[in-house]
Design a protein around this motif. Structure first.
Motif: not given
Length: 425
Positions: A79-84
């Motif tokens: 999910w942090i990857g999605v935001l990034a």
């Protein structure tokens, strides 16, 4: 009604040709997974072009989203990857906005430059970061990132199976699908494909359809953006900050494209790979045009491209053979519709424009009839479609859709035009 009629036709074709994969849950699930990145990229193009900015750089922004999504995802979770990924694509959108809105650079030139920049920059960063230290030890390399943990999937119990706390749920839709009954099994296959193993990010992407429609067509912010795409000088005369609206729309456009890239590294595949986008940004533009610059039509176009791509990925030579009959019937229906349309236009022909419209209708009738007859003869004289043509099916579908839909399309009036505050029209 149209979707129901198409499903009935697909069911009939499946029964006639015994091609059960045409409406199977596996095909529908694969089609949805393949359509989402195309849809998200096309949604990015829709936001930009509704503000009057052509965004050819969707592919480059997607590439930036794949790299940033994988870089953050393998370290801090998907999910942090999605935001990034959203942030990476938004930075590409910001660069496009600076070039086109502030400096008046040609939109096509700026978009092509971003595509080249995105590809070159991510290749350089992948070799610099993923091929050294901890990233390399975790499986990274000069052309790929370490694996990213997958995003949680959802399966509706009882209807589509799954397990809950060790209890194995029934799979009613799956059981009905295996019966291969006319229409009932097809409906079950479609519903199971949409309710079994769906990623949470896929659900979020689908919810962006009503959200984008609401924001663009039901809010003051969306009205201002669309007015900038239709007549920026009229918007300026009413106090709208056209520059600000265009910047906001293009940055949002980049964010959607980055989200499409993040989807590729968290759902479609669990890592970043060089060349991963595979031209989906450009197909997203085609889907946006097919959808007449509206979210609902864009989703339908994306599902069409995703479906043909899924048939290719599943090696569906026999299934594509059944689709020959499906397309032949549709083309015959198009010919009938063109005949009705021409009969209505003929009594009202008074100008050269009317005569051209009538002539185009006759040309469309001839082309549709010839194509339908050719596909029907092909269907009768073959049993399977060659694998080479199956691979070409998604691209052929793109060309056919744009050719057939071109007469009813209307892009924003000021799309691609250079705007300068205070200038005369």
């Amino acid at each position: 009604m149209l979707a129901g009629a198409l499903l009935i036709l697909l069911s009939l074709v499946r029964v006639i040709d015994d091609a059960n994969d045409v409406t199977s849950s596996g095909t529908v699930s694969a089609a949805l997974r393949l359509a989402v990145p195309i849809f998200l990229a096309g949604l990015g193009g829709l936001w930009a072009e509704r503000s009057g900015i052509i965004n050819i750089g969707l592919e480059g922004m997607m590439i930036l989203g794949t790299w940033t999504g994988a870089w953050a995802g393998y370290q801090w979770g998907p999910w942090i990857g999605v935001l990034a990924g959203i942030l990476g694509g938004a930075l590409g959108g910001l660069l496009h906005a600076v070039a086109t809105v502030s400096f008046g650079v040609d939109h096509i030139v700026s978009g092509v430059a971003i595509n080249i920049l995105g590809l070159g920059l991510t290749q350089f960063l992948a070799g610099l970061i993923f091929n050294t230290g901890e990233a390399k030890a975790l499986g990274g390399g000069p052309r790929q990132s370490p694996p990213v943990d997958p995003i949680t999937t959802l399966t509706l119990p009882v209807l589509s199976g799954g397990e809950i706390g060790g209890w194995k749920s029934p799979d009613w839709l799956g059981s009905l699908e295996k019966q291969h009954w006319f229409l009932l099994s097809d409906v079950a296959g479609v519903l199971r494909g949409l309710t079994a193993g769906m990623s949470l990010l896929t659900l979020v992407a689908l919810l962006l359809v009503p959200l984008s429609f609401f924001v663009l067509w039901k809010t003051a912010f969306g009205l201002r953006i669309r007015s900038c795409g239709e007549d920026p000088y009229a918007s300026e005369s009413l106090g709208v900050n056209v520059y600000r609206m265009k910047y906001a729309a293009v940055i949002i456009s980049g964010g959607f494209s980055g989200l499409a890239g993040a989807f590729l590294v968290t759902v479609a595949a669990p890592l970043y790979q060089d060349g991963q986008t595979g031209g989906r940004g450009f197909i997203g533009l085609a889907a946006m045009i097919f959808g007449n610059w509206r979210p609902g039509g864009l989703l339908a176009g994306s599902m069409l491209f995703g479906y043909t791509d899924a048939m290719n990925a599943r090696g569906g030579g026999e299934s594509v053979h059944a689709l020959l009959l499906f397309v032949a019937v549709i083309l015959a229906a198009v010919a009938v519709w063109q005949v009705v349309r021409a009969s209505r236009i003929r009594p009202m022909v008074t100008t050269d424009l009317d005569r051209r419209t009538l002539r185009n209708a006759y040309i469309g009738i001839v082309i549709s009839v010839l194509a339908a007859l050719g596909l029907f003869v092909w269907f009768l004289n073959s049993e399977v479609v060659p694998g080479e043509l199956v691979s070409f099916t998604p691209h052929l579908t793109t060309l056919l859709v744009l050719a057939l839909a071109s007469q009813r399309l209307r892009m924003p009036a000021a799309n691609g035009l250079r705007y300068r505050r205070g200038e005369a029209r």
